[in-house]
Scaffold this motif. Structure first.
Motif, PDB file in Angstrom:
ATOM      1  N   GLU A 273     -21.143 -34.951  11.481  1.00 20.84           N
ATOM      2  CA  GLU A 273     -19.998 -34.059  11.709  1.00 20.84           C
ATOM      3  C   GLU A 273     -20.378 -32.588  11.803  1.00 20.84           C
ATOM      4  O   GLU A 273     -19.509 -31.717  11.798  1.00 20.84           O
ATOM      5  CB  GLU A 273     -18.891 -34.243  10.660  1.00 20.84           C
TER       6      GLU A 273
ATOM      7  N   GLY B 200     -23.291 -29.822  13.891  1.00 24.96           N
ATOM      8  CA  GLY B 200     -24.222 -29.760  15.003  1.00 24.96           C
ATOM      9  C   GLY B 200     -25.546 -29.176  14.581  1.00 24.96           C
ATOM     10  O   GLY B 200     -25.617 -28.347  13.681  1.00 24.96           O
TER      11      GLY B 200
ATOM     12  N   GLN C 188     -24.322 -34.043  15.462  1.00 28.32           N
ATOM     13  CA  GLN C 188     -24.101 -33.699  16.855  1.00 28.32           C
ATOM     14  C   GLN C 188     -25.218 -32.785  17.323  1.00 28.32           C
ATOM     15  O   GLN C 188     -25.898 -32.171  16.503  1.00 28.32           O
ATOM     16  CB  GLN C 188     -22.738 -33.028  16.991  1.00 28.32           C
TER      17      GLN C 188
ATOM     18  N   ARG D  92     -22.542 -28.108  18.682  1.00 27.06           N
ATOM     19  CA  ARG D  92     -21.128 -28.137  18.268  1.00 27.06           C
ATOM     20  C   ARG D  92     -20.565 -26.731  18.407  1.00 27.06           C
ATOM     21  O   ARG D  92     -21.025 -25.800  17.755  1.00 27.06           O
ATOM     22  CB  ARG D  92     -21.001 -28.623  16.831  1.00 27.06           C
TER      23      ARG D  92
ATOM     24  N   PHE E 285     -21.889 -37.014  19.071  1.00 33.05           N
ATOM     25  CA  PHE E 285     -21.612 -36.396  20.365  1.00 33.05           C
ATOM     26  C   PHE E 285     -22.762 -35.462  20.659  1.00 33.05           C
ATOM     27  O   PHE E 285     -23.103 -34.600  19.844  1.00 33.05           O
ATOM     28  CB  PHE E 285     -20.299 -35.617  20.348  1.00 33.05           C
TER      29      PHE E 285
ATOM     30  N   TYR F 116     -20.263 -31.107  21.708  1.00 31.05           N
ATOM     31  CA  TYR F 116     -18.900 -31.143  21.174  1.00 31.05           C
ATOM     32  C   TYR F 116     -18.286 -29.780  21.457  1.00 31.05           C
ATOM     33  O   TYR F 116     -18.702 -28.779  20.872  1.00 31.05           O
ATOM     34  CB  TYR F 116     -18.953 -31.428  19.674  1.00 31.05           C
TER      35      TYR F 116
ATOM     36  N   ASP G  21     -14.779 -27.479  21.668  1.00 24.60           N
ATOM     37  CA  ASP G  21     -13.381 -27.342  21.280  1.00 24.60           C
ATOM     38  C   ASP G  21     -12.990 -25.875  21.425  1.00 24.60           C
ATOM     39  O   ASP G  21     -13.451 -25.022  20.665  1.00 24.60           O
ATOM     40  CB  ASP G  21     -13.181 -27.820  19.840  1.00 24.60           C
TER      41      ASP G  21
ATOM     42  N   TYR H 260     -17.988 -34.502  24.335  1.00 20.35           N
ATOM     43  CA  TYR H 260     -16.597 -34.387  23.916  1.00 20.35           C
ATOM     44  C   TYR H 260     -16.090 -33.000  24.275  1.00 20.35           C
ATOM     45  O   TYR H 260     -16.801 -32.010  24.112  1.00 20.35           O
ATOM     46  CB  TYR H 260     -16.498 -34.588  22.400  1.00 20.35           C
ATOM     47  N   ARG H 261     -14.822 -32.950  24.744  1.00 27.62           N
ATOM     48  CA  ARG H 261     -14.191 -31.653  24.982  1.00 27.62           C
ATOM     49  C   ARG H 261     -12.693 -31.755  24.773  1.00 27.62           C
ATOM     50  O   ARG H 261     -12.058 -32.731  25.168  1.00 27.62           O
ATOM     51  CB  ARG H 261     -14.527 -31.077  26.347  1.00 27.62           C
TER      52      ARG H 261
ATOM     53  N   ASP I 218     -15.644 -37.728  26.706  1.00 32.05           N
ATOM     54  CA  ASP I 218     -14.373 -37.940  26.023  1.00 32.05           C
ATOM     55  C   ASP I 218     -13.580 -36.649  26.179  1.00 32.05           C
ATOM     56  O   ASP I 218     -13.864 -35.646  25.527  1.00 32.05           O
ATOM     57  CB  ASP I 218     -14.614 -38.263  24.543  1.00 32.05           C
TER      58      ASP I 218
END
Length: 166
Positions: free
Chosen positions: A37, A39, A62, A65, A90, A93, A95, A118-119, A140
């Motif tokens: 969880e 990076g 990751q 991140r 991922f 990642y 966000d 992931y985004r 994702d």
């Protein structure tokens, strides 16, 4: 500018590049993400570009991140070229991130638990000539149906054995 020498492995719990514009040269270097969880590399801001040339991420967590607030301002935030993500949560990642390119990057999930990219709340991400093999997701894309989730481009590349493409 940071140079990581080829042939070396770096165990990282979270190398924080927030607040800095960084260019990383890492061809032949490996980054092992030690904490789930989190990076191996972390960013939390806008307007400070992260450029990475080469390098390989593996481990429990990751690869890169980047979690930040959403923004209506157009930023040129990242460019990752020929970066490899091997059997990691991922690989990338994202966000709240804006404007970035992954060029000729690879996501290799030959062991279960490898997730791909992931985004969410992220705008204008381009995957150009990337390669996914046996990952759970290729990309994702958890769009939140707002102006802050738009602009996913996958141009060229290959997805083989992924459970979910996009």
């Amino acid at each position: 500018t940071i140079y990581f020498p080829a042939g070396y492995k770096f165990n990282l719990s979270e190398l924080d590049f927030s607040g800095k514009a960084i260019v990383v040269f890492a061809s032949g270097a490996e980054f092992i993400s030690l904490v789930t969880e989190k990076g191996a590399f972390k960013k939390t801001d806008h307007g400070k570009k992260l450029t990475m040339i080469g390098g390989k991420f593996s481990g429990a967590g990751q690869g890169i991140r980047w979690v930040t607030t959403t923004s209506g301002t157009q930023w040129d935030e990242f460019y990752f070229d020929r970066v490899s993500f091997v059997c990691i949560g991922f690989g990338v990642y994202l966000d709240g991130v804006r404007e970035g390119v992954l060029n000729a990057c690879s996501f290799d999930g030959t062991v279960s638990g490898c997730l791909g990219a992931y985004r969410v709340r992220t705008v204008n991400t381009q995957f150009i000539g990337c390669y996914w093999k046996n990952t759970h997701y290729g990309v994702d894309d958890d769009g939140d149906y707002s102006p802050y989730s738009a602009g996913l481009v996958i141009n060229g590349g290959v997805m083989i054995g992924c459970q979910v493409g996009v």
